[in-house]
Design an enzyme around this catalytic site. Structure first.
Site, PDB file in Angstrom:
ATOM      1  N   ASN A   1     -15.276 136.053  45.345  1.00 45.11           N
ATOM      2  CA  ASN A   1     -14.075 136.501  44.624  1.00 45.11           C
ATOM      3  C   ASN A   1     -14.157 136.271  43.125  1.00 45.11           C
ATOM      4  O   ASN A   1     -14.834 135.358  42.692  1.00 45.11           O
ATOM      5  CB  ASN A   1     -12.844 135.792  45.200  1.00 45.11           C
TER       6      ASN A   1
ATOM      7  N   HIS B   1      -8.431 143.650  46.439  1.00 40.72           N
ATOM      8  CA  HIS B   1      -8.348 142.581  47.439  1.00 40.72           C
ATOM      9  C   HIS B   1      -7.606 141.438  46.758  1.00 40.72           C
ATOM     10  O   HIS B   1      -8.180 140.687  45.982  1.00 40.72           O
ATOM     11  CB  HIS B   1      -9.751 142.135  47.869  1.00 40.72           C
TER      12      HIS B   1
ATOM     13  N   THR C   1     -10.406 129.424  53.158  1.00 34.87           N
ATOM     14  CA  THR C   1     -10.412 130.400  54.254  1.00 34.87           C
ATOM     15  C   THR C   1     -11.862 130.564  54.707  1.00 34.87           C
ATOM     16  O   THR C   1     -12.775 130.436  53.896  1.00 34.87           O
ATOM     17  CB  THR C   1      -9.865 131.774  53.816  1.00 34.87           C
TER      18      THR C   1
END
Length: 332
Positions: free
Chosen positions: A138, A193, A248
């Protein structure tokens, strides 16, 4: 004569044949290892390679996986901090990257990850010049653009994991609301996202029945059933999991394996993944966002033309502008 020689008689000389479905995972953090185990449990590769800069962690993870090789179909699991171990990979999954520090700006995090990618991507290209590059780190849309620029690969061989997971979360929550299995609930999250993702309410359906025809206010203000909250739960879902367990891993790992499966098995399945969207839906800049794409053994083969409503398209363009604002400040 050794025990092996007493036990086994050679009949023919074994010819060295390279792996046909070799998959590499770069980064053995929580997401990298969840991706690795998901890929192994779906029998998607005949060789798995792991790479990381943290040698002890890498050695420990690969030993742990090798100890379970009796229970797997993939017997060749290798690891090294040297990228030569990744040679001739069919798919390379990049999960490595810096974590956001408390109070750190998104732009600063992006630039730190760009600097990491400047080392990772050329090494991947050097040893697997024909691979399909899947970016998971990310912010995934910006880093997929960075990987595309640094690799020199054609756009169809650089894919971001994008909103494949967001859409899965959406379908799960929709299923909970309707008491149906997620696979029977159809809905797409596109765009970035993250926080500015776009739910395509006009396409939400069960068995071909459009839910917006049954509830015209679905996803809008004034909806007595508050379907808008479903998208909010999708956006907040990752933050909630991070708050509770610190990171996560499992769902994104399964999502990655889902994408890898479509590629290595040449399934021609449609997934919402991050790709170059310049010229689509009014997007003018060179940005990567998630739209429905067909995945097969040559990577991303086709893009589906969504029929978006004006407000959905407007949100997508706004998302693109936000990303471009960050991208144009980067030094590649």
């Amino acid at each position: 004569m050794s025990t092996k020689e007493k036990l086994i008689s050679h009949v023919s000389k074994e010819e060295a044949v390279g792996s046909r479905n070799k998959v590499t995972v770069v980064g053995v953090g929580m997401v990298g290892m969840a991706s690795a185990i998901s890929i192994l449990l779906k029998d998607l590769c005949d060789e798995l390679a792991l790479v990381d800069v943290m040698e002890d962690k890498l050695k420990g993870e690969v030993m742990d996986l090798q100890h379970g090789s009796l229970f797997l179909k993939t017997h060749k699991i290798v690891a090294d901090k040297d990228y030569s171990v990744t040679a001739n990979s069919r798919v390379v999954v990049v999960t490595a990257g810096a974590r956001q520090q408390e109070g750190e700006s998104r732009l600063n995090l992006v630039q730190r990850n760009v600097n990491i990618f400047k080392f990772i991507i050329p090494n991947i290209v050097k040893y697997s010049p024909n691979c399909i590059l899947m970016v998971v780190s990310n912010p995934v849309d910006i880093l997929t653009y960075v990987a595309w620029k640094l690799s020199g690969f054609p756009r169809h061989r650089v894919i971001g994991s994008g909103t494949n997971l967001d859409s899965a979360r959406f379908r799960h929550i929709m299923g909970e609301k309707l008491h149906l299995h997620p696979s029977s609930c159809h809905g797409w999250i596109v765009g970035e996202h993250g926080d500015s993702s776009v739910p395509v309410w006009s396409g939400v359906n069960v068995a071909g029945v459009s839910l917006q025809t049954l509830n015209p206010k679905m996803g809008a203000e004034g909806d007595s059933e508050n379907w808008k909250a479903v998208h909010k739960m999708v956006v907040d879902g990752a933050y909630e999991v991070i708050k509770l367990k610190g990171y996560t891993s499992w769902a994104i790992g399964m999502s990655v394996a889902d994408l890898v499966e479509s590629i290595v098995k040449n399934l021609h399945k449609v997934h919402p993944v991050s790709t170059l969207v310049k010229g689509m839906h009014g997007v003018k800049d060179e940005v990567f966002l998630s739209v429905p794409c067909v995945l097969g053994n040559s990577g991303l083969t086709d893009v589906i033309h969504m029929t978006l409503k004006a407000d959905e398209e407007k949100q997508l363009v706004k998302s693109a502008e936000t990303l471009w604002g960050v991208q144009k400040e980067l030094t590649l």
